[in-house]
Design an enzyme around this catalytic site. Structure first.
Site, PDB file in Angstrom:
ATOM      1  N   ASN A  11      44.990  52.563  43.755  1.00 31.61           N
ATOM      2  CA  ASN A  11      44.924  51.115  43.504  1.00 31.61           C
ATOM      3  C   ASN A  11      46.085  50.491  44.283  1.00 31.61           C
ATOM      4  OD1 ASN A  11      44.989  49.103  40.428  1.00 31.61           O
ATOM      5  ND2 ASN A  11      44.094  48.660  42.412  1.00 31.61           N
ATOM      6  N   ASN A  64      45.012  38.826  42.773  1.00 29.43           N
ATOM      7  CA  ASN A  64      43.872  39.585  43.272  1.00 29.43           C
ATOM      8  C   ASN A  64      43.654  39.265  44.747  1.00 29.43           C
ATOM      9  OD1 ASN A  64      43.178  40.629  40.637  1.00 29.43           O
ATOM     10  ND2 ASN A  64      42.334  38.612  40.170  1.00 29.43           N
ATOM     11  N   CYS A  73      48.559  44.283  35.635  1.00 31.02           N
ATOM     12  CA  CYS A  73      48.012  45.399  36.402  1.00 31.02           C
ATOM     13  C   CYS A  73      48.821  46.637  36.058  1.00 31.02           C
ATOM     14  CB  CYS A  73      48.090  45.104  37.899  1.00 31.02           C
ATOM     15  SG  CYS A  73      47.548  46.506  38.927  1.00 31.02           S
ATOM     16  N   GLY A  74      48.183  47.608  35.432  1.00 29.68           N
ATOM     17  CA  GLY A  74      48.888  48.815  35.003  1.00 29.68           C
ATOM     18  C   GLY A  74      49.381  49.660  36.159  1.00 29.68           C
ATOM     19  N   ASN A  75      48.561  49.812  37.188  1.00 31.00           N
ATOM     20  CA  ASN A  75      48.999  50.571  38.365  1.00 31.00           C
ATOM     21  C   ASN A  75      50.054  49.797  39.138  1.00 31.00           C
ATOM     22  OD1 ASN A  75      47.237  52.880  38.111  1.00 31.00           O
ATOM     23  ND2 ASN A  75      45.555  51.528  38.672  1.00 31.00           N
ATOM     24  N   HIS A 166      38.555  43.153  29.468  1.00 33.31           N
ATOM     25  CA  HIS A 166      37.797  44.326  29.903  1.00 33.31           C
ATOM     26  C   HIS A 166      36.547  44.500  29.050  1.00 33.31           C
ATOM     27  CE1 HIS A 166      40.941  45.993  32.550  1.00 33.31           C
ATOM     28  NE2 HIS A 166      41.777  45.445  31.683  1.00 33.31           N
ATOM     29  N   GLU A 215      36.706  45.343  39.320  1.00 28.04           N
ATOM     30  CA  GLU A 215      37.744  44.402  38.931  1.00 28.04           C
ATOM     31  C   GLU A 215      37.390  42.989  39.383  1.00 28.04           C
ATOM     32  OE1 GLU A 215      41.883  45.401  38.926  1.00 28.04           O
ATOM     33  OE2 GLU A 215      41.464  47.384  39.777  1.00 28.04           O
ATOM     34  N   CYS A 224      42.328  51.585  37.882  1.00 30.72           N
ATOM     35  CA  CYS A 224      42.744  50.380  37.167  1.00 30.72           C
ATOM     36  C   CYS A 224      43.476  50.830  35.915  1.00 30.72           C
ATOM     37  CB  CYS A 224      41.540  49.517  36.809  1.00 30.72           C
ATOM     38  SG  CYS A 224      41.964  48.051  35.823  1.00 30.72           S
ATOM     39  N   GLY A 225      44.783  50.556  35.862  1.00 31.00           N
ATOM     40  CA  GLY A 225      45.583  51.018  34.741  1.00 31.00           C
ATOM     41  C   GLY A 225      45.223  50.357  33.429  1.00 31.00           C
ATOM     42  N   THR A 226      45.101  49.019  33.442  1.00 25.33           N
ATOM     43  CA  THR A 226      44.705  48.342  32.211  1.00 25.33           C
ATOM     44  C   THR A 226      43.290  48.746  31.803  1.00 25.33           C
ATOM     45  OG1 THR A 226      44.011  46.405  33.491  1.00 25.33           O
ATOM     46  CG2 THR A 226      46.225  46.363  32.542  1.00 25.33           C
ATOM     47  N   GLY A 227      42.429  48.987  32.810  1.00 26.94           N
ATOM     48  CA  GLY A 227      41.068  49.425  32.520  1.00 26.94           C
ATOM     49  C   GLY A 227      41.028  50.808  31.890  1.00 26.94           C
TER      50      GLY A 227
END
Length: 279
Positions: A11, A64, A73-75, A166, A215, A224-227
């Site tokens: 990502n 984005n 964004c987790g990543n 999500h 996304e 996707c970290g949050t995903g």
């Protein structure tokens, strides 16, 4: 303008030191679109500005690739942690980063003087439909296993916000899905007032899932970290997985734990620098 290209499980984003590179706010959406373009720009899933902050150690200002602002964004936040440590902007291995007013706390693992992996306290999952936001059937408070019709097919979705919305859909074959077709239909479905990120998840066993993600504002990404966090929470809510889950993504693996007693989600994964340059 100096930049750094980084990725977490594939990502990838363009990272800019906002303290050194001054860009007017109104110019950022257009700049983000240009920099993110993989043919005419640098290429990435978006652009992240790393700014000074009065409420945390640093601020993550994320966009984005279409120029729209994203909440989390987790990543990306793992890469921000690597950026600030590797460049000597901090010597701490426990730091705080704020994004859209929400503060996250991160623990950095350092090998050979560089950050290799980062554990992020992602906070509490939001399950209330109106706060995600998603339109629940019959005024229900949560969306767990709710039917949604997309392109003539009925899917069951579980909706979670990890700071961004999500919709998690459990499928028999994630690899075989035509995401280029159904992804935008989920993203822009009338049930999601602010659009949605959609995770298509195959359960491998109670400790492992396989996932692809579409996304909003970007399209399919390698991770996707949050995903991944949302997928783990959804798996637990539906009784399909244990409280700690390995999420296998096209770009790599993330470990997600939902501490239900404290109602906190922890995500652990790698962060990598690809190259630096000037544009």
């Amino acid at each position: 303008m100096r930049f750094t290209k980084m990725h977490g499980c594939g990502n990838d984003y363009v990272y800019i030191d906002g303290a050194r590179e001054k860009v007017r706010q109104e110019e950022k959406p257009g700049l983000v679109q240009r920099l993110s373009d993989r043919h005419f720009g640098i290429g990435g899933d978006g652009v992240i500005f790393i700014n000074p902050s009065q409420e945390a150690d640093f601020e993550m200002e994320m966009y984005n690739m279409d120029g729209s602002r994203a909440e989390m964004c987790g990543n990306g936040i793992r890469c921000v942690a690597k950026f600030v440590y590797d460049r000597g902007l901090t010597d701490q291995t426990h730091i705080s980063i704020v994004s859209c007013g929400k503060i996250k706390y991160l623990d950095l693992t350092v090998e050979g003087g560089k950050v290799s992996t980062v554990k992020v306290n992602m906070g509490s999952p939001i399950l209330t439909a109106g706060e995600i936001p998603v339109i629940a059937r019959n005024g229900e408070d949560r969306v767990i296993g709710q039917d949604i019709e997309v392109d003539g097919s009925i899917y069951q979705m579980t909706c979670v916000s990890m700071g961004n919305p999500h919709a998690v859909v459990f499928v028999e074959d994630a690899a075989g899905l035509d995401l280029e077709k159904i992804g935008p239909l989920f993203e822009n479905h009338a049930l999601f007032p602010k659009r949605v990120n959609t995770e298509f998840v195959k359960i491998l066993d109670r400790d492992t899932v396989e996932m692809r993600v579409w996304e909003r504002g970007t399209g399919e990404t390698l991770a996707c970290g949050t995903g991944a966090c949302a997928a783990a929470v959804a798996g637990i809510l539906n009784g399909l997985t244990n409280d700690t889950v390995t999420v296998k993504l096209p770009g790599g693996c993330l470990s997600v734990q939902w501490d239900r007693e404290r109602n906190l989600v922890y995500m652990t994964g790698p962060a990598a620098t690809v190259f630096e340059g000037e544009i």
